[in-house]
Scaffold this motif. Structure first.
Motif, PDB file in Angstrom:
ATOM      1  N   ALA B 242       0.827  -1.217   0.000  1.00 16.34           N
ATOM      2  CA  ALA B 242       0.000   0.000   0.000  1.00 16.34           C
ATOM      3  C   ALA B 242       0.857   1.261   0.000  1.00 16.34           C
ATOM      4  O   ALA B 242       0.392   2.333  -0.389  1.00 16.34           O
ATOM      5  N   ASN B 243       2.116   1.141   0.432  1.00 20.34           N
ATOM      6  CA  ASN B 243       2.966   2.335   0.506  1.00 20.34           C
ATOM      7  C   ASN B 243       3.235   2.963  -0.861  1.00 20.34           C
ATOM      8  O   ASN B 243       3.442   4.173  -0.955  1.00 20.34           O
ATOM      9  N   SER B 245       1.755   3.723  -3.847  1.00 13.87           N
ATOM     10  CA  SER B 245       0.986   4.830  -4.429  1.00 13.87           C
ATOM     11  C   SER B 245       0.998   6.047  -3.509  1.00 13.87           C
ATOM     12  O   SER B 245       1.054   7.194  -3.960  1.00 13.87           O
ATOM     13  N   VAL B 246       0.961   5.788  -2.202  1.00 15.18           N
ATOM     14  CA  VAL B 246       0.987   6.897  -1.240  1.00 15.18           C
ATOM     15  C   VAL B 246       2.321   7.635  -1.323  1.00 15.18           C
ATOM     16  O   VAL B 246       2.377   8.862  -1.412  1.00 15.18           O
ATOM     17  N   ARG B 249       2.657   9.695  -4.456  1.00 18.92           N
ATOM     18  CA  ARG B 249       1.877  10.932  -4.402  1.00 18.92           C
ATOM     19  C   ARG B 249       2.524  11.974  -3.497  1.00 18.92           C
ATOM     20  O   ARG B 249       2.500  13.178  -3.790  1.00 18.92           O
ATOM     21  N   HIS B 267       1.724   3.699 -11.592  1.00 15.35           N
ATOM     22  CA  HIS B 267       0.393   3.281 -11.133  1.00 15.35           C
ATOM     23  C   HIS B 267       0.207   1.764 -11.232  1.00 15.35           C
ATOM     24  O   HIS B 267      -0.392   1.144 -10.351  1.00 15.35           O
ATOM     25  N   GLU B 272      -2.727  -1.153  -4.889  1.00 15.49           N
ATOM     26  CA  GLU B 272      -4.139  -1.193  -5.280  1.00 15.49           C
ATOM     27  C   GLU B 272      -4.301  -1.872  -6.647  1.00 15.49           C
ATOM     28  O   GLU B 272      -5.190  -2.713  -6.839  1.00 15.49           O
TER      29      GLU B 272
END
Lengths: 95, 600
Positions: B242-243, B245-246, B249, B267, B272
């Protein structure tokens, strides 16, 4: 004047909602975290109990707000302006 | 003593002999177990100045008081030796049934000394120790080795093994256990290879008594329930993937060897996207209720699955400028099978690819390069060459720090390591508390021994008025206690008051009367001993630093400019030394050592 926000969803919030971005428009002059959570709960009821607490109008502790990809925000201090991007991120940073 | 066997098993592979030594209660009261006990044993069993690949360097496996207690996430162990990457303390943790097997033989720690003249597979069980010939296992991947030993010995054995990278003493080789889990960082697999040990199989069922089983039973249930709540949601859903994409950004995802210039879209490799588009199953360590492990079926890889973590995604993807999911998944699986740390492997390749792009390779190396079609193909071929130490891989197997120092030409400035250990996927120019933690960590560029990023990812009101130095000290001491008890880091938010609850649990296990402050003091003591080991082994202040690129190349993104100057880092380091009550040169005063009860 309307306030237009982009809410960016990450982690499980994106998977549940099925989309990365949500555009929200508010006619109120002051918009805070509670307003965003209320709007998201209406649009995506499945977020309830997984990402947000629809009753208390708060994010669950496993999520945090970040404004415009810059600063992490206390929900009660959040003041949103037209054009802002509000990120909803998993709060656990490790890994 | 409750919760411990009070025994250390010492195996000498030079003489194929073993002995048991007593483990004193005062020692474990001070250093607990896991990483802390490992640091104590390393200090006392490793002769000063020993070469990491010499027979004298001990390879230490440490269980902990909570192993076997069936409390969630506690089936973990530490592996400690003098690191062939840093020359300082090298410790890494891994999980699952091997921890139970090590403790099951009746040992709180196993120390392996010496070096064999022939390849060995050790079998340790209630009948004693067999030093079996392992020549037939050479060249086998980690999963093949484990599979073969399970087939040979039957069920019930916990197995630690190395792959071809460990056999070839690739300096960042890992030790693999329980079907692909890795004690990944600091090169303990290379130390095991230097001793010519292909595998160690443990089996035992020695029971321990706990001081207050009734309380522990209640705690077990309470923690299990809490571990399924909000505090672990991220880990249960997407795991550490999960890290990505965070971090992308927030612009804290290092890209292209920390140049952070890329027109690629990552992406498709976000947690995700992988969750939505690939077949992903969840796995648990033994006695864990969280289940953070995400096993991804590799596209076009038959039924092969890779245990995917953020750090592997980062290091074999954005760090090397690659966004092709299949390449990253296959590369991660390849590293696990060869037994190599994905962070150091990816970072060394990223450094090398930048050298190639800039035409900085020595002429004599050009003939060693593989032919390749594109970056993805190059990465695959470099990883293969490193694991086998073939062609250019024989050079890169030394890691980016050593190789850049050898060729010079300014390539040291973009070899992204601290003290010889390559950097994990956190951008220090944006995350300044993390930058400090990376610079001062005793095991080199490490994200797991401080959790300092938590301060950078929190709102300012959460951090209060602590100096960054104090934040890192607090994070390091807290992590040292977690890594010694051992709790998985992913359960940390489950506690309302970590030190209060953990000391109560430790007292229920052992019958001690340790208060929360004393437990916190253990963390401080462990970190001071680790530092004292490094000082003994030649640490100098200049080594608490970051690569030059961090200071000379600010991140630029339109209006936002993220930077960290050398002087700012120096100020933070001073604040860290002050918070530790060390001298301005980062040395530990005698009085401090004495107050912590550290005898050197």
């Amino acid at each position: 004047m309307a306030i237009n926000l982009t809410v960016e969803l990450y982690g499980n919030s994106r998977i549940i909602a099925g989309q990365k971005l949500v555009q929200l428009e508010f006619t109120e002059s002051k918009v805070g975290a509670v307003d965003v959570i209320r709007a998201l709960a209406l649009l995506f009821p499945a977020l309830g109990g997984k990402v947000l607490d629809s009753g208390d109008k708060r994010l669950l502790s496993s999520y945090v707000f970040n404004l415009n990809g810059v600063g992490f925000q206390d929900p009660e201090k959040l003041k949103l302006c037209d054009g802002d991007a509000l990120l909803i991120l998993p709060s656990q940073a490790g890994g | 003593m409750f919760g411990y066997h009070n025994k250390i098993l010492i195996i000498d592979v030079s003489t194929k002999s073993w002995r048991w030594e007593d483990l004193q209660e005062e020692v474990v009261k001070d250093f607990i177990g896991g990483s802390g006990l490992g640091a104590y044993l390393l200090y006392h069993y490793c002769p000063p100045g020993a070469d990491p690949f010499s027979p004298a360097n001990p390879l230490i496996f440490c269980a902990s008081p909570l192993v076997g207690s069936r409390l969630t996430t506690t089936s973990k162990f530490a592996v400690v030796s003098k690191s062939p990457q840093t020359g300082f303390i090298g410790d890494s943790l891994s999980s699952s049934s091997l921890a139970l097997s090590i403790k099951g033989i009746g040992a709180d720690a196993v120390i392996i000394l010496g070096s064999s003249s022939q390849w060995l597979s050790l079998k340790v069980d209630e009948s004693g120790i067999q030093f079996n010939d392992a020549s037939h296992l050479l060249g086998n991947t980690t999963s093949m080795t484990e599979g073969h030993l399970i087939e040979t010995f039957g069920p019930g054995y916990g197995i630690a093994c190395i792959g071809p990278a460990g056999e070839n003493m690739v300096r960042f080789a890992s030790i693999s256990n329980d079907g692909g889990r890795q004690a990944g960082r600091t090169g303990n697999g290379a130390v095991m290879g230097s001793k010519k040990i292909k595998a160690i199989s443990f089996k035992g069922y020695k029971k321990l008594n706990y001081f207050n089983e009734s309380n522990l039973s209640k705690t077990r249930k309470q923690l299990a329930i809490k571990s399924l709540g909000e505090a672990t949601e991220k880990y249960r859903t997407l795991g550490t993937m999960a890290n990505l994409s965070v971090f992308e950004r927030l612009k804290v995802l290092p890209i292209g060897n920390f140049r952070n210039q890329s027109n690629k879209d990552f992406h498709s490799i976000s947690g995700e996207a992988i969750h939505n588009e690939e077949k992903v199953s969840t796995s648990h360590c033994a006695n864990c209720t969280i289940g953070c492990e995400k096993l991804v079926t590799i596209p076009n890889g038959g039924s092969a699955k890779v245990r995917l973590e953020y750090q592997s995604l980062f290091a074999l993807g954005p760090l090397v400028g690659i966004s092709d999911r299949e390449t990253i998944l296959k590369s991660s699986k390849f590293c696990d099978e060869m037994g190599m740390d994905t962070i150091s492997a990816g970072s060394t390749c990223a450094w090398f690819m930048e050298c190639m792009q800039k035409g900085l390779l020595p002429k004599q190396w050009l003939g060693l390069l593989p032919t390749y079609e594109n970056d993805e193909d190059l990465l695959r071929k470099l990883l293969n060459a490193i694991a086998k130490r073939s062609g250019i891989g024989d050079i890169l197997a030394e890691g980016s720090a050593r190789v850049s120092k050898e060729i010079g030409l300014g390539t040291e400035d973009f070899a992204m390591h601290v003290k010889g250990l390559e950097m994990p996927g956190y951008e220090p120019r944006s995350l300044h508390t993390m930058a400090l933690a990376l610079a001062v960590s005793t095991r080199g560029a490490c994200h797991n021994r401080s959790s300092a990023y938590e301060y950078d990812f929190a709102s300012s009101s959460d951090s209060g008025k602590l100096s960054r130095g104090q934040m890192v000290v607090d994070g390091e001491d807290y992590s040292a206690v977690m890594d010694s008890l051992i709790w998985c880091k992913f359960v940390r938010k489950v506690f309302d008051d970590f030190y209060v609850e953990s000391s109560e649990i430790l007292n229920d296990v052992t019958g001690w009367d340790m208060d929360p402050n004393q437990l916190a003091r253990c963390g401080e003591r462990i970190n001071n001993l680790k530092k004292q080991f490094n000082i003994r082994e030649g640490w100098v202040m200049d080594q608490d630093n970051l690569p030059k690129r961090i200071f000379s190349e600010p991140l630029s993104d339109g209006e936002n400019r993220q930077s960290l100057s050398e002087s700012d880092l120096g100020t933070m380091i001073k604040s860290y030394y002050d918070a530790r009550e060390w001298t301005s040169d980062g040395l530990i005063p005698e009085s401090k050592l004495k107050s912590l009860g550290i005898e050197c």
